[in-house]
Design an enzyme around this catalytic site. Structure first.
Site, PDB file in Angstrom:
ATOM      1  N   PRO A 172      40.095  41.202  35.626  1.00 31.54           N
ATOM      2  CG  PRO A 172      40.711  43.024  35.755  1.00 31.54           C
ATOM      3  CD  PRO A 172      41.135  41.634  35.997  1.00 31.54           C
ATOM      4  CD  GLU A 178      49.406  47.217  35.309  1.00 28.03           C
ATOM      5  OE1 GLU A 178      49.397  46.984  36.945  1.00 28.03           O
ATOM      6  OE2 GLU A 178      48.201  47.195  34.851  1.00 28.03           O
ATOM      7  NE  ARG A 194      26.267  30.740  51.342  1.00 27.50           N
ATOM      8  CZ  ARG A 194      25.440  30.639  50.948  1.00 27.50           C
ATOM      9  NH1 ARG A 194      24.844  30.691  49.425  1.00 27.50           N
ATOM     10  NH2 ARG A 194      23.968  30.694  51.269  1.00 27.50           N
ATOM     11  CG  ASP A 228      21.522  31.037  49.588  1.00 28.92           C
ATOM     12  OD1 ASP A 228      21.356  30.888  50.667  1.00 28.92           O
ATOM     13  OD2 ASP A 228      22.337  30.421  48.394  1.00 28.92           O
TER      14      ASP A 228
HETATM   15  N1  4FD Z   1      36.835  42.047  39.166  1.00 32.10           N
HETATM   16  C1  4FD Z   1      37.903  41.305  39.411  1.00 32.10           C
HETATM   17  O1  4FD Z   1      37.438  39.940  39.462  1.00 32.10           O
HETATM   18  C2  4FD Z   1      39.142  41.145  39.320  1.00 32.10           C
HETATM   19  C3  4FD Z   1      40.310  40.414  39.574  1.00 32.10           C
HETATM   20  C4  4FD Z   1      41.708  40.946  39.836  1.00 32.10           C
HETATM   21  C5  4FD Z   1      42.591  42.601  40.079  1.00 32.10           C
HETATM   22  N2  4FD Z   1      43.071  42.312  40.189  1.00 32.10           N
HETATM   23  C6  4FD Z   1      44.693  42.266  39.208  1.00 32.10           C
HETATM   24  C7  4FD Z   1      44.653  42.127  38.011  1.00 32.10           C
HETATM   25  C8  4FD Z   1      44.517  42.864  37.625  1.00 32.10           C
HETATM   26  C9  4FD Z   1      44.599  43.386  36.346  1.00 32.10           C
HETATM   27  C10 4FD Z   1      44.529  42.164  35.302  1.00 32.10           C
HETATM   28  C11 4FD Z   1      44.441  40.788  36.009  1.00 32.10           C
HETATM   29  C12 4FD Z   1      44.275  40.441  37.656  1.00 32.10           C
HETATM   30  N3  4FD Z   1      40.968  43.156  39.783  1.00 32.10           N
HETATM   31  C13 4FD Z   1      39.498  42.171  39.389  1.00 32.10           C
END
Ligand code: 4FD
Length: 241
Positions: A84, A111, A149, A164
């Site tokens: 994230p 995490e 793709r 696209d």
């Molecule tokens: N929004 C995204 O791209 C995304 C990517 C991974 C994820 N979860 C695994 C994770 C959580 C916290 C820290 C690192 C990885 N959630 C959302």
């Protein structure tokens, strides 16, 4: 294009790799996708891949040793980490990534991973959007799908990415197929006319109209980047009236 995916849950990828367009692209060897189990790179008795976070707090963090070991094998490729905290994935970023010879995607879990792996080895951290998932496996599939793709030959000759939505910075126009009337609902006449120029203009106008209504931010960006053709400007003016 070769894509390596590092994960603790390789079986999550079997559906993704054995169906439809990705399956055919793999059979045609247009792309190569290599799913690697990070746990295979642990050599302690308990094959430990994660541990509790220093400083306390809940959850688990992926340990640095197994990741440094496995990434040693892929250091010539572009190393991507899905989290994230990453740069938000857009079609432009997908286009850039599709030009790489080889990329390696680390699917984080719990995490996340030890920061020293990110600092030392990760070239690009990517987020697929502002939400948190149980793991980075789905983001890894999404990134792989979007890149694949764009590889020549992956989409059959009927489909192509040039039309696209997002490819031209606009949303897609409405699509219809047979029957021409269903439950009294008709397909727009112009699409049945066989008049290709009119159809092209109708589609372009619908794209702009939809983008204007649903994603004015995309229009702004296209205007800022001076990416509007004269036709598009004319159609936008008609829409605004
Ligand atoms: N929004 C995204 O791209 C995304 C990517 C991974 C994820 N979860 C695994 C994770 C959580 C916290 C820290 C690192 C990885 N959630 C959302």
């Amino acid at each position: 294009m070769k894509i390596n995916i590092l994960t603790l849950f390789p079986d999550m990828f079997s559906g993704f790799l054995n169906e439809s367009i990705i399956k055919r692209a793999l059979e045609k060897e247009l792309i190569k996708i290599n799913v690697i189990n990070i746990r295979d790179f642990t050599f302690d008795k308990h094959k430990q891949v994660d541990d509790t976070p220093f400083g306390g707090g809940g959850g688990m963090v992926l340990k640095p040793e197994p990741l440094f070991r496995v990434l040693e094998k892929f250091k010539k490729s572009k190393i991507i980490y899905t989290s994230p905290q990453g740069k938000t994935l857009t079609q432009n970023l997908v286009k850039d990534l599709s030009k790489e010879k080889e990329i390696t995607i680390i699917a984080g879990h719990y995490e996340g991973i030890d920061e020293r792996v990110i600092e030392e080895l990760v070239d690009l951290e990517i987020s697929i959007g502002d939400y948190v998932l149980t793991g980075g496996e789905l983001p890894a599939m999404i990134i792989t799908d979007a890149i694949s793709r764009l590889i020549p030959g992956v989409l059959g000759n009927t489909a192509s990415y040039e039309n696209d939505s997002f490819y031209n910075g606009l949303l897609d126009y409405p699509h219809y197929t047979r029957p021409a009337e269903y439950n009294g609902l008709k397909v727009p006449e112009v699409l049945l006319s066989g008049h290709h120029k009119n159809i092209e203009i109708w589609r372009k106008k619908e794209s702009i109209k939809r983008t204007y209504i649903r994603r004015p931010d995309l229009l702004e960006k296209k205007l800022e980047n001076k990416e509007f053709s004269k036709l598009e400007i004319k159609l936008l003016d008609e829409i605004k009236k």
